[in-house]
Design a protein around this motif. Structure first.
Motif, PDB file in Angstrom:
ATOM      1  N   LEU A  15       8.239  -1.416  20.678  1.00 36.13           N
ATOM      2  CA  LEU A  15       8.150  -1.296  19.230  1.00 36.13           C
ATOM      3  C   LEU A  15       7.713   0.130  18.903  1.00 36.13           C
ATOM      4  N   GLU A  16       8.557   0.830  18.158  1.00 33.27           N
ATOM      5  CA  GLU A  16       8.262   2.198  17.740  1.00 33.27           C
ATOM      6  C   GLU A  16       7.863   2.174  16.269  1.00 33.27           C
ATOM      7  N   ILE A  17       6.669   2.663  15.993  1.00 32.31           N
ATOM      8  CA  ILE A  17       6.163   2.740  14.621  1.00 32.31           C
ATOM      9  C   ILE A  17       6.190   4.212  14.224  1.00 32.31           C
ATOM     10  N   GLU A  18       7.058   4.543  13.272  1.00 27.45           N
ATOM     11  CA  GLU A  18       7.175   5.941  12.847  1.00 27.45           C
ATOM     12  C   GLU A  18       6.556   6.110  11.464  1.00 27.45           C
ATOM     13  N   PHE A  19       5.717   7.125  11.337  1.00 26.23           N
ATOM     14  CA  PHE A  19       5.076   7.452  10.074  1.00 26.23           C
ATOM     15  C   PHE A  19       5.930   8.506   9.388  1.00 26.23           C
ATOM     16  N   ILE A  20       6.579   8.100   8.312  1.00 23.14           N
ATOM     17  CA  ILE A  20       7.568   8.941   7.640  1.00 23.14           C
ATOM     18  C   ILE A  20       6.949  10.221   7.093  1.00 23.14           C
ATOM     19  N   ASP A  21       5.752  10.131   6.518  1.00 19.23           N
ATOM     20  CA  ASP A  21       5.122  11.298   5.890  1.00 19.23           C
ATOM     21  C   ASP A  21       4.865  12.450   6.856  1.00 19.23           C
ATOM     22  N   THR A  66       0.851  -1.191   0.000  1.00 17.78           N
ATOM     23  CA  THR A  66       0.000   0.000   0.000  1.00 17.78           C
ATOM     24  C   THR A  66       0.889   1.244   0.000  1.00 17.78           C
ATOM     25  N   ASP A  67       0.269   2.401   0.150  1.00 15.89           N
ATOM     26  CA  ASP A  67       1.012   3.662   0.222  1.00 15.89           C
ATOM     27  C   ASP A  67       1.445   4.004   1.652  1.00 15.89           C
ATOM     28  N   LEU A  68       1.269   3.080   2.592  1.00 13.44           N
ATOM     29  CA  LEU A  68       1.666   3.325   3.970  1.00 13.44           C
ATOM     30  C   LEU A  68       3.189   3.434   4.044  1.00 13.44           C
ATOM     31  N   ASP A  69       3.679   4.527   4.593  1.00 16.16           N
ATOM     32  CA  ASP A  69       5.119   4.758   4.701  1.00 16.16           C
ATOM     33  C   ASP A  69       5.489   4.768   6.180  1.00 16.16           C
ATOM     34  N   ALA A 102      -4.939  -1.260  14.453  1.00 17.33           N
ATOM     35  CA  ALA A 102      -5.128  -1.046  13.009  1.00 17.33           C
ATOM     36  C   ALA A 102      -5.825   0.286  12.751  1.00 17.33           C
ATOM     37  N   ALA A 103      -6.812   0.613  13.567  1.00 14.36           N
ATOM     38  CA  ALA A 103      -7.519   1.893  13.413  1.00 14.36           C
ATOM     39  C   ALA A 103      -6.576   3.064  13.703  1.00 14.36           C
ATOM     40  N   MET A 104      -5.725   2.925  14.713  1.00 11.02           N
ATOM     41  CA  MET A 104      -4.779   3.990  15.053  1.00 11.02           C
ATOM     42  C   MET A 104      -3.748   4.173  13.936  1.00 11.02           C
ATOM     43  N   VAL A 105      -3.231   3.053  13.413  1.00 13.18           N
ATOM     44  CA  VAL A 105      -2.254   3.118  12.323  1.00 13.18           C
ATOM     45  C   VAL A 105      -2.897   3.740  11.082  1.00 13.18           C
ATOM     46  N   SER A 106      -4.127   3.336  10.790  1.00 15.31           N
ATOM     47  CA  SER A 106      -4.853   3.891   9.629  1.00 15.31           C
ATOM     48  C   SER A 106      -5.041   5.392   9.781  1.00 15.31           C
ATOM     49  N   ALA A 107      -5.414   5.832  10.981  1.00 11.61           N
ATOM     50  CA  ALA A 107      -5.646   7.251  11.222  1.00 11.61           C
ATOM     51  C   ALA A 107      -4.350   8.055  11.101  1.00 11.61           C
ATOM     52  N   GLN A 108      -3.288   7.576  11.700  1.00 14.08           N
ATOM     53  CA  GLN A 108      -2.026   8.326  11.678  1.00 14.08           C
ATOM     54  C   GLN A 108      -1.300   8.191  10.341  1.00 14.08           C
ATOM     55  N   GLY A 109      -1.491   7.058   9.659  1.00 13.20           N
ATOM     56  CA  GLY A 109      -0.777   6.835   8.404  1.00 13.20           C
ATOM     57  C   GLY A 109      -1.554   7.273   7.177  1.00 13.20           C
ATOM     58  N   GLY A 110      -2.862   7.508   7.342  1.00 12.67           N
ATOM     59  CA  GLY A 110      -3.670   7.968   6.222  1.00 12.67           C
ATOM     60  C   GLY A 110      -3.984   6.893   5.190  1.00 12.67           C
ATOM     61  N   VAL A 111      -3.745   5.637   5.544  1.00 14.69           N
ATOM     62  CA  VAL A 111      -3.983   4.507   4.641  1.00 14.69           C
ATOM     63  C   VAL A 111      -4.697   3.421   5.442  1.00 14.69           C
TER      64      VAL A 111
END
Length: 108
Positions: free
Chosen positions: A41-47, A28-31, A95-104
């Motif tokens: 575990l640190e998940i960083e949203f590059i965008d 997907t376009d998730l970066d 998944a909802a949090m990642v979708s919200a912060q990542g926009g995908v």
């Protein structure tokens, strides 16, 4: 649950998150970039530079999530990680949090 059982379950959950996000980033376009240090575990949203932190708390036998939407605690019951306040399921909520912060849209 013994401490070793908890640690194994927490490790499995963190591994599942890393694998799912790696696959989502490829398909997907998730970066995102995942960094692991022990039980954190640190998940960083590059965008947008935002982060979600997931970590295990062995003394409490809980998984914790810190995201833009707040801080959440999950305890395993019947093999499922459930929010200690509202009973929501860990992977669905993350998944909802990642979708919200990542926009995908992401499914874990």
């Amino acid at each position: 649950m013994t401490e070793s059982e908890f640690l194994a379950a927490a490790e499995a959950a963190l591994g599942k998150i890393e694998a799912a996000l790696e696959q989502a980033a490829e398909s997907t376009d998730l970066d995102v970039e995942c960094k692991r240090s022990g039980n954190v575990l640190e998940i960083e949203f590059i965008d947008n530079g935002s982060k979600i932190i997931v970590n295990s708390q062995a003394p409490m036998q809980e998984l914790w999530i810190a995201a833009k939407s707040g801080g959440f605690h999950y305890k395993q019951k019947g093999g499922i990680w459930l929010n200690t306040r509202d009973g929501s399921e860990f992977f669905t909520a993350l998944a909802a949090m990642v979708s919200a912060q990542g926009g995908v849209p992401v499914t874990l």
